[in-house]
Motif scaffolding. Structure first.
Motif, short mmCIF file in Angstrom:
data_model
loop_
_atom_site.label_atom_id
_atom_site.label_comp_id
_atom_site.label_asym_id
_atom_site.label_seq_id
_atom_site.Cartn_x
_atom_site.Cartn_y
_atom_site.Cartn_z
N ASN A 1 32.06 34.54 42.08
CA ASN A 1 32.98 35.66 41.86
C ASN A 1 34.15 35.25 40.99
OD1 ASN A 1 31.35 37.18 43.53
ND2 ASN A 1 32.63 36.91 45.36
N LEU A 2 34.66 34.03 41.24
CA LEU A 2 35.78 33.54 40.46
C LEU A 2 35.39 33.30 39.01
CD1 LEU A 2 38.75 32.66 40.72
CD2 LEU A 2 37.95 30.35 41.17
N MET A 3 34.21 32.71 38.79
CA MET A 3 33.74 32.45 37.42
C MET A 3 33.47 33.75 36.67
SD MET A 3 31.36 29.02 37.56
CE MET A 3 30.31 29.55 38.91
N ASP A 4 32.90 34.74 37.38
CA ASP A 4 32.65 36.03 36.75
C ASP A 4 33.95 36.67 36.31
OD1 ASP A 4 29.96 35.73 37.12
OD2 ASP A 4 29.84 37.01 38.91
N LYS A 5 34.98 36.57 37.16
CA LYS A 5 36.27 37.16 36.81
C LYS A 5 36.91 36.44 35.63
CE LYS A 5 40.45 38.99 38.93
NZ LYS A 5 41.23 39.16 40.17
N MET A 6 36.78 35.11 35.60
CA MET A 6 37.33 34.34 34.49
C MET A 6 36.60 34.65 33.19
SD MET A 6 38.00 30.63 36.33
CE MET A 6 38.66 29.84 34.87
N SER A 7 35.28 34.89 33.29
CA SER A 7 34.49 35.19 32.09
C SER A 7 34.83 36.57 31.55
CB SER A 7 32.99 35.12 32.41
OG SER A 7 32.63 33.83 32.81
N SER A 8 35.03 37.54 32.45
CA SER A 8 35.28 38.91 32.02
C SER A 8 36.73 39.17 31.64
CB SER A 8 34.86 39.89 33.12
OG SER A 8 35.62 39.66 34.31
N ASP A 9 37.63 38.31 32.11
CA ASP A 9 39.05 38.52 31.85
C ASP A 9 39.69 37.20 31.39
OD1 ASP A 9 41.70 39.20 31.73
OD2 ASP A 9 41.90 39.79 33.84
N PRO A 10 39.69 36.92 30.08
CA PRO A 10 40.26 35.66 29.57
C PRO A 10 41.72 35.47 29.98
CG PRO A 10 39.01 36.78 27.86
CD PRO A 10 39.12 37.74 29.00
N ASP A 11 42.48 36.56 30.07
CA ASP A 11 43.88 36.44 30.47
C ASP A 11 44.01 35.91 31.89
OD1 ASP A 11 44.76 37.33 28.03
OD2 ASP A 11 44.86 39.43 28.65
N PHE B 1 31.89 32.58 46.44
CA PHE B 1 33.30 32.58 46.03
C PHE B 1 33.46 32.03 44.62
CE2 PHE B 1 37.53 30.75 45.71
CZ PHE B 1 38.35 31.75 46.25
N LYS B 2 32.77 30.91 44.35
CA LYS B 2 32.83 30.31 43.01
C LYS B 2 32.26 31.24 41.97
CE LYS B 2 30.78 26.38 44.01
NZ LYS B 2 30.20 25.03 43.83
N MET C 1 38.98 23.03 50.89
CA MET C 1 39.84 24.14 50.48
C MET C 1 39.02 25.30 49.94
SD MET C 1 42.86 21.82 48.72
CE MET C 1 43.75 23.17 47.94
N LEU C 2 37.96 24.98 49.20
CA LEU C 2 37.07 26.02 48.68
C LEU C 2 36.39 26.76 49.83
CD1 LEU C 2 35.52 27.41 46.36
CD2 LEU C 2 33.86 25.54 46.49
#
Length: 559
Positions: free
Chosen positions: A299-309, A296-297, A281-282
């Motif tokens: 980019n996703l982790m960077d987005k989660m780190s920069s945007d807690p919401d 992809f991972k 799936m990944l």
């Protein structure tokens, strides 16, 4: 400066390790862990001191960078020392809320892809356990294992009678390493948290079950007899013990065993593990965005780190069974249309020399919400009705068959038993968490063998504290966030830091409760691989808990 200090510390510990190795390999393994952990700790403290005057966002970026730089170190320790450390890594990798993302992603390799041992070593173990040459029992035995884990590896094989089987082989040194590593853990806790020593001693007995494959065979036999008949589409690998209906007569007559302390022959289960589905799936999601899975991972982790919401929204968003099924049907309909178009083209244009059209099938994942409900129904029944459960149902131990929809549960080295009284208390705790009944949660939490001391001066009601802690343990991602905030923390990182130790001390904890937590964490990891990481364990276990209490005419709360 810090790197120089780290290098000096590492060389010093390495020198001490060489000295101790000749006399005590356990001391060497102890020092090997210290040589890895100490530089990480010093670097963490250094960055904490250096970023003390920064704002919250800047400070968070400093520690995000720290986690990325050190992400591979815990995996390196697990792979070099194996044994107990691989087991810890498997548990932590299966629960995304327990570790920063870089570590949990790195440790995922331990669920199925632990480096295996060479075939001549495995052949020697198998023949030693059989008491005869391998070809007396097997007509074929695949040299490449289908999986390797903390204490052994698994191979496909065919018996002389023609039955396709899987063969689990235990490494001979594993049990000794476990004793050494557990002693290391005990030494640490004797210094930092003496209250946990007795609990760890009791948990040791649970882990030691895994070193006797005869016991695992008995566990599987119990699941086949007491749980499988109640669930359509549920499978367990039946061990080739005396009760197996297809045990080869020739082997029985010769007294050649297929289940020993270090050898376990079982039925081969159909399908793929949830870990493999997660990887597919990944890869599929990454391909749609034109990037590699690693990109992809990242980019996703960077987005989660920069945007807690965004991270909270991801953990909280759980599609319904109906929504997921419509998504699956949409993919199947798209594939049908592609095949029809390809067939029409190949029938008309291809004969004219324009080449053939190939219709690549879409990846159609299992219905995640439905599969998770099924898994929690099975584990709820196992806990409350059978009074025994597997504490290690991580994604590599759950298999799904695309063709039939059957679910197979494997690796039952740890089967934890619960007496009826404990099941009653745990059932009430689960229902109380699901219904938000703080008073019952407090009493059930205590009766399940847990006590804590709230040292903080914060005006938090002790009743609410019990519900908050229970929510952290069994409330899923959303319940965990609610519980953390109820205790006065803004996020998980703060709650796992030194401030929690200053506020709250666990003075008593039942090891069976810890194993139930571990089961829930592992199942949450299954959900993460299926795109349903925000599910609440309490909510999904509550139906089985309620039925258990109702059958015994017991109320949900204490009178």
């Amino acid at each position: 400066m810090l790197r120089t200090a780290n290098a000096f510390l590492a060389s010093l510990l390495a020198g001490a390790g060489l000295y101790f190795y000749a006399a005590d390999e356990g001391a060497w393994r102890y020092l090997a862990v210290g040589a890895s952990v100490a530089p990480m700790y010093l670097d963490y403290r250094w960055r904490g001191w250096r970023s003390g005057g920064l704002g919250e966002e800047e400070r968070q970026r400093v520690f995000d960078e720290y986690h990325k730089e050190w992400a591979e170190e815990p995996l390196s320790v697990c792979l070099s020392l194996r044994g107990f450390y691989v087991k810890i890594g498997q548990v932590m990798s299966g629960q995304p809320d327990m570790l920063p993302a870089p570590y949990s992603e790195s440790l995922k390799v331990l669920q199925e892809n632990v480096p295996h041992k060479p075939f001549p070593t495995i052949k020697g173990i198998v023949e030693s356990e059989l008491g005869c040459a391998m070809d007396v029992a097997f007509s074929s035995f695949e040299e490449e294992p289908i999986g390797a884990a903390s204490i052994g590896q698994v191979h496909r094989a065919t018996l002389r009678s023609g039955e396709r089987v899987v063969v689990k082989v235990q490494y001979p040194e594993t049990e000794a390493y476990f004793a050494m590593d557990f002693a290391t853990i005990m030494r640490i806790f004797e210094v930092v948290n003496p209250e946990m020593v007795e609990i760890l001693e009791e948990q040791k007995a649970c882990f030691e079950q895994e070193f006797d494959y005869k016991q695992e065979a008995a566990n599987l036999r119990r699941m086949c007899d007491e749980v499988r008949p109640f669930f359509r589409g549920l499978r367990f690998p039946e061990p080739y013990d005396a009760k197996h209906p297809r045990f080869p007569k020739a082997l029985a007559n010769s007294g050649i065993p297929l289940v020993t302390k270090r050898l376990l022959v079982m039925d081969e289960m159909p399908g793929r593990t949830v870990t493999k589905f997660g990887s597919l799936m990944l890869a599929d999601a990454a391909a749609k965005e034109g990037v590699t899975p690693d990109e992809f991972k990242k980019n996703l982790m960077d987005k989660m780190s920069s945007d807690p919401d965004f991270a909270v929204r991801m953990m909280s968003a759980v599609p319904s069974e109906a929504q997921f099924e419509w998504y699956r049907r949409g993919l199947l309909a798209k594939d049908l249309a592609r095949r029809a178009l390809a067939a029409a083209y190949n029938w008309t244009a291809a004969p004219l020399g324009y080449g053939r059209m190939e219709a690549e099938p879409s990846l159609v994942p299992p219905n995640g919400p439905r599969l998770m409900k099924f898994l929690y129904d099975v584990h709820g029944f196992s806990i409350f009705e059978a009074g025994a459960f597997n504490a290690d149902p991580h994604p590599g131990n759950v298999m799904f068959d695309d063709a039939t929809g059957d679910v197979s549960l494997v690796d039952y080295g740890q089967l934890i038993t619960l007496d009826e009284e404990y099941r009653i208390h745990f059932a009430r705790l689960i229902v109380a968490i699901d219904e938000g009944n703080a008073k019952t949660a407090q009493e059930a939490f205590t009766k399940c063998g847990n006590k804590f001391l709230w040292r903080a001066t914060d005006e938090v009601n002790p009743v609410d504290i019990s519900l908050a802690v229970a929510n952290i343990h069994f409330g899923g991602s959303v319940g965990m966030l609610q519980g953390i905030k109820s205790l006065g923390f803004d996020n998980l990182a703060d709650a796992m830091g030194p401030e929690m130790a200053r506020k709250c001390a666990i003075t008593e904890s039942n090891p069976k409760y810890g194993m139930l937590q571990r089961m829930g964490f592992c199942l949450s990891g299954v959900g993460q691989n299926l795109g349903t990481s925000g599910l609440s364990q309490a909510q999904l276990l509550a139906p089985a808990a309620s039925r258990f209490l109702q059958k015994r005419s017991l109320s949900k709360s204490y009178k």
